[in-house]
Write an enzyme that holds these catalytic residues in place. Structure first.
Site, PDB file in Angstrom:
ATOM      1  N   LYS A  26      46.774  42.290  43.417  1.00 47.09           N
ATOM      2  CA  LYS A  26      47.432  42.213  44.746  1.00 47.09           C
ATOM      3  C   LYS A  26      48.135  40.666  44.731  1.00 47.09           C
ATOM      4  O   LYS A  26      47.589  39.803  44.259  1.00 47.09           O
ATOM      5  CB  LYS A  26      46.453  42.343  45.938  1.00 47.09           C
ATOM      6  CG  LYS A  26      46.094  43.681  46.165  1.00 47.09           C
ATOM      7  CD  LYS A  26      45.413  43.805  47.453  1.00 47.09           C
ATOM      8  CE  LYS A  26      44.505  45.261  47.543  1.00 47.09           C
ATOM      9  NZ  LYS A  26      45.402  46.407  48.121  1.00 47.09           N
ATOM     10  N   HIS A  47      41.822  46.776  41.284  1.00 52.19           N
ATOM     11  CA  HIS A  47      43.257  46.805  41.745  1.00 52.19           C
ATOM     12  C   HIS A  47      43.419  45.595  42.539  1.00 52.19           C
ATOM     13  O   HIS A  47      44.640  45.080  42.916  1.00 52.19           O
ATOM     14  CB  HIS A  47      43.688  48.239  42.456  1.00 52.19           C
ATOM     15  CG  HIS A  47      43.060  48.406  43.641  1.00 52.19           C
ATOM     16  ND1 HIS A  47      41.989  48.745  43.803  1.00 52.19           N
ATOM     17  CD2 HIS A  47      44.006  48.414  45.084  1.00 52.19           C
ATOM     18  CE1 HIS A  47      42.087  48.926  45.322  1.00 52.19           C
ATOM     19  NE2 HIS A  47      43.004  48.740  45.932  1.00 52.19           N
ATOM     20  N   HIS A  54      35.440  44.820  43.930  1.00 53.09           N
ATOM     21  CA  HIS A  54      36.575  43.946  44.702  1.00 53.09           C
ATOM     22  C   HIS A  54      36.166  42.628  45.377  1.00 53.09           C
ATOM     23  O   HIS A  54      36.746  41.604  45.434  1.00 53.09           O
ATOM     24  CB  HIS A  54      37.277  44.756  45.878  1.00 53.09           C
ATOM     25  CG  HIS A  54      37.872  46.029  45.442  1.00 53.09           C
ATOM     26  ND1 HIS A  54      38.405  46.257  44.165  1.00 53.09           N
ATOM     27  CD2 HIS A  54      38.081  47.161  46.080  1.00 53.09           C
ATOM     28  CE1 HIS A  54      38.862  47.404  43.969  1.00 53.09           C
ATOM     29  NE2 HIS A  54      38.768  48.071  45.172  1.00 53.09           N
ATOM     30  N   LYS A  58      33.897  51.094  56.356  1.00 53.66           N
ATOM     31  CA  LYS A  58      34.839  51.792  56.774  1.00 53.66           C
ATOM     32  C   LYS A  58      34.960  52.034  58.347  1.00 53.66           C
ATOM     33  O   LYS A  58      33.713  51.962  58.849  1.00 53.66           O
ATOM     34  CB  LYS A  58      34.501  53.280  56.013  1.00 53.66           C
ATOM     35  CG  LYS A  58      34.587  53.329  54.629  1.00 53.66           C
ATOM     36  CD  LYS A  58      35.797  53.749  53.993  1.00 53.66           C
ATOM     37  CE  LYS A  58      35.888  53.604  52.427  1.00 53.66           C
ATOM     38  NZ  LYS A  58      37.005  53.474  51.952  1.00 53.66           N
TER      39      LYS A  58
END
Ligand code: BG6
Length: 468
Positions: free
Chosen positions: A203, A199, A261, A320
């Protein structure tokens, strides 16, 4: 407008790209991704007038839902997560084509019901037999769903209709499993029928890299090894793993994000502070084994073997529970070869940089040195900013809006091909194998910028990570 309109040049890429008669079947429709991203994206596309009038959305899952229950779920997801305002008339039209098929993936009757649902929609909604199957399911379920689609003739493209498979990551967990999966998929679907989702490619700010580089005389000539010192790609998240223990543990940051990604140092967050709140460490998260060695941070250095980039390191990091949520690509330039100023004048001067701000503060920053006003000569970094919010009135579409529309249009430019997926595993596999044999990830406190080992990795080359 029809294509016979002489004023409408089909090659004009500014015209809205509107999908023809079609429908989307989502497997795994009760999952997080479907609720937060896929259903809202379908609504946003409808709201922008980019879907055909009879567009149909079919949910397939185990739950005992009637069509109305499914429609209610979509409704709630749209209300909570859609980007564009809720409009009753758009919703009323969309709901006409909503159906739910109850069943498990190995249930032949359920796939027969799916087949008759599609036939019924072709008649009632004019979908013309054109359907995309979105596999938002765990990797272990891919083979059975693909096989079922074949067995029940759902992959057949008859009478000029199309059938497409959309596959969510992770696409395997190493090269061998990715090859196996590619085999399973390509036994049923031809390469041009398969759309693998990354995904990030959808963008807006990532697509803008093409514009930045190729539409501007002032950037393209310096976009190479003669001027660039190194490139830093950061994908930092402030969130932890949320409710995704089952998916994340054993997968880790490198497989979750770098393989797709971005694509070494690895780390794991311990307790700390974030936005003024105390947060727990990874090993204390719900569903995580207290001895887990899963990486929640990864930083790697890559080099590109071609004439343009030879010798320019690309540093990639993701994690994270870092300081804040920011994704950016920084092209950092070499220092000026000669300075006519006293060294004291340039003490505060860093390297020139072009920073592509992917999210959340979308835009581009150019950093360069400027004289500090006053009677003496002192040069310091300043920046020039382009912000999407200031230059454009319309907000950027979500990545999934763009990608779902591309699937319906059959445009596969933004989807990784088999070769790309396999190559990314070839790069990552040796790193994962090394990590497996060599101890545990380094700990870093939540709310910081990752383990000190990652800082040391750049310091060894006289460089440092940006603090976005
Ligand atoms: C997903 C990862 O692909 O990307 C998640 O599985 C991550 O772990 C997410 O949180 C980030 O996406 P975005 O669009 O919010 O930056």
């Amino acid at each position: 407008m029809s294509s016979s309109n002489p004023l409408r040049d089909p090659a004009d890429r500014r015209l809205p790209r509107i999908a023809g008669p079609s429908g989307l079947v989502i497997f795994g429709v009760t999952g997080d991704l479907s609720r937060k991203k896929l259903m809202p994206a379908v609504y946003d596309l409808a709201n922008r007038g980019l879907l055909p009038p009879g567009f149909s959305l079919v949910g397939f899952a185990r739950r005992e839902w009637a069509h109305e229950d499914f429609a209610q779920e979509v409704h709630d997801a749209v209300k909570e997560h859609a980007r564009t305002p809720f409009r009753e008339e758009v919703w009323q039209q969309l709901i006409q084509g909503m159906r739910f098929v109850q069943g498990t993936f190995d249930d032949d009757d359920a796939f027969e019901r799916l087949r008759s649902t599609i036939d019924e929609l072709d008649k009632a909604q004019g979908t013309g037999g054109n359907f995309a199957f979105y596999l938002s399911v765990p990797p272990s379920a891919f083979p059975v769903v693909i096989q079922q689609l074949k067995k029940h003739q759902l992959a057949d493209q008859t009478g000029g209709s199309w059938r497409r498979a959309v596959i969510e990551k992770p696409f395997g967990h190493d090269l061998a499993s990715a090859e196996e999966l590619n085999k399973v998929v390509h036994e049923v679907f031809a390469p041009d029928q398969v759309f693998r989702i990354d995904h990030y490619l959808g963008k807006e700010t990532v697509q803008n890299i093409l514009a930045l580089r190729f539409a501007n005389t002032m950037f393209e000539p310096i976009w190479n090894r003669s001027f660039v010192d190194h490139v830093q790609i950061t994908m930092a998240e402030d969130i932890g793993i949320g409710g995704r223990a089952g998916y994340y543990d054993g997968i880790g940051a490198a497989r979750d994000v770098i393989q797709n990604h971005l694509l070494t140092v690895r780390g794991q967050y311990s307790a700390g502070w974030q936005g003024g709140a105390k947060v727990i460490g990874y090993l204390d998260e719900d569903g995580i084994n207290a001895s887990s060695k899963t990486d929640t941070y990864a930083a790697i250095k890559l080099e590109i073997d071609n004439r343009r980039w030879a010798g320019v390191p690309f540093y990639l990091r993701t994690g994270k529970r870092l300081g804040r949520r920011v994704t950016e690509i920084a092209v950092v330039f070499q220092r000026a070869p000669h300075s006519p100023f006293d060294s004291t004048a340039t003490e505060e001067l860093g390297s020139n940089a072009i920073v592509i701000r992917v999210q959340p503060d979308e835009g581009v920053t150019v950093r360069f040195g400027s004289k500090v006003p006053g009677t003496s000569m002192e040069i310091r970094d300043v920046s020039m900013d382009f912000a999407y919010g200031e230059s454009f009135t319309e907000s950027s579409p979500e990545a999934y809006e763009r990608l779902i529309l591309d699937v319906l249009l059959g445009d596969s430019n933004l989807f990784p091909r088999t070769e790309e997926v396999e190559l990314s595993w070839k790069i990552l596999d040796p790193i994962e194998q090394y990590w497996d044999k060599n101890g545990k990830p380094a700990q870093y406190q939540a709310g910081t910028w990752g383990p000190v080992e990652a800082d040391e990795m750049l310091e060894r080359h006289g460089r440092s990570w940006r603090r976005p």
